[in-house]
Design an enzyme around this catalytic site. Structure first.
Site, PDB file in Angstrom:
ATOM      1  N   CYS A 136       0.835  -1.201   0.000  1.00  0.00           N
ATOM      2  CA  CYS A 136       0.000   0.000   0.000  1.00  0.00           C
ATOM      3  C   CYS A 136       0.870   1.251   0.000  1.00  0.00           C
ATOM      4  CB  CYS A 136      -0.934  -0.005   1.216  1.00  0.00           C
ATOM      5  SG  CYS A 136      -2.008   1.439   1.312  1.00  0.00           S
ATOM      6  N   CYS A 139      -0.447   4.144   2.242  1.00  0.00           N
ATOM      7  CA  CYS A 139      -0.293   3.860   3.671  1.00  0.00           C
ATOM      8  C   CYS A 139       1.143   4.120   4.143  1.00  0.00           C
ATOM      9  CB  CYS A 139      -0.630   2.403   3.966  1.00  0.00           C
ATOM     10  SG  CYS A 139      -2.234   1.836   3.401  1.00  0.00           S
ATOM     11  N   ASP A 140       2.106   3.681   3.350  1.00  0.00           N
ATOM     12  CA  ASP A 140       3.491   3.605   3.832  1.00  0.00           C
ATOM     13  C   ASP A 140       4.449   4.599   3.207  1.00  0.00           C
ATOM     14  OD1 ASP A 140       2.675   1.542   5.459  1.00  0.00           O
ATOM     15  OD2 ASP A 140       3.244  -0.028   4.042  1.00  0.00           O
TER      16      ASP A 140
END
Length: 310
Positions: A136, A139-140
């Site tokens: 993701c 997300c990261d």
């Protein structure tokens, strides 16, 4: 476990736990059935930095534990079992078959079984998950400031997230096994115009290298069989996701990939059956919208229960 409930929630990720919290607070006769440890995909996420209310961030494990504890404070009823099938032919009584030899019935059902990222299944991928291997980008990405990273994939998600990664990473390599992208033209144009992105065509990742500190590079093999090492500190595997639809009745409408179709109130085409979270057909799959959908699904389930009284 009893033989009948007013509400069954299937799956204990963020969507299921939120639905469970709302059901427990509403004092609805319910059970949440989870085949493994509650938490879903976030249990495999090293750090979550974008969930509201936690300005310092927290691990995926901690967030799932807090969600579970919150629901249990209101007496969430949770059981461990595997749903092998279901019969949804009776509008007012849904039947779930558990572990192959048991069954339980309910008046309304919320399906929150989630999805799983597709893997490329190469050496090093599992070993470096959450230590440089991610599924993701949104997300990261903040964890890769001023680092070189690789994105594996050529579809819309891969290319869009590669562009997003350029806000943080110093260099983003898009590794694609063909000589042209599958992403839509406008998405491609954004990527081609970004000077932080470099394309590695006609190549596949053969292994992911690393050390105690995490990923150090990826080994590549091109269509001619030539091998090379690309030094990066992060690898984003973005080759799609697959729904966890094992045991789910095929009478529920789904898209061509198997994700369930729902309306704005999370209702499926089967009366009294809702779905929430990553199992649903949608573009964005984040913890925050999974939790929101779980709340909506429970409120829709409650409305259904009220409609069939008597």
């Amino acid at each position: 476990m009893k033989e009948h409930y007013n509400l069954i929630i299937l799956g204990g990720g963020p969507a299921g736990l939120t639905a469970g919290l709302y059901a427990a607070r509403a004092r609805i006769d319910h059970v949440l059935i989870e085949k493994g440890a509650p938490g879903g995909q976030i249990m495999q996420t090293d750090w979550i930095d974008n969930y509201p209310g936690f300005p310092d961030g927290l691990s995926g494990f901690d967030l799932s534990e807090k969600m579970l504890a919150h629901a249990k404070r209101f007496d969430l009823n949770i059981e461990t079992a595997f749903v092998s099938g279901m019969d949804l032919s009776n509008e007012k009584e849904k039947v779930l078959f558990l572990d192959g030899d048991r069954k339980v019935t309910c008046k309304t059902l919320i399906i929150c079984t989630g999805a799983r990222p597709n893997m490329i299944n190469v050496p090093g991928e599992k070993e470096f998950q959450a230590r440089g291997v991610s599924y993701c980008g949104t997300c990261d990405a903040p964890f890769y400031r001023n680092m070189k990273v690789a994105v594996v994939g050529g579809g819309n998600t891969a290319v869009e997230e590669a562009v997003y990664l350029t806000k943080f990473a110093s260099k983003v390599y898009i590794i694609h096994r063909r000589d042209e992208l599958r992403a839509t033209k406008i998405v491609q144009e954004h990527a081609f115009a970004n000077d932080k992105i470099e394309f590695v065509w006609n190549s596949q990742v053969s292994s992911i290298e690393g050390d105690d500190n995490g990923v150090t590079g990826v080994n590549l093999k091109n269509k001619n069989g030539e091998e090379s090492l690309l030094k990066v500190e992060g690898v984003f595997v973005l080759v799609g996701v697959s729904p966890n639809h094992e045991g789910i009745s095929d009478v529920i409408e789904s898209d061509k990939w198997g994700f369930l179709q729902v309306d704005t109130e999370t209702r499926t085409n089967i009366p009294g059956v809702m779905a929430a979270g990553d199992i649903c057909s949608k573009r964005v799959r984040q913890v925050i919208n999974a939790a929101g959908e779980g709340a909506v699904a429970m409120l829709s389930a409650e409305a259904w229960l009220n409609s069939i009284k008597g």
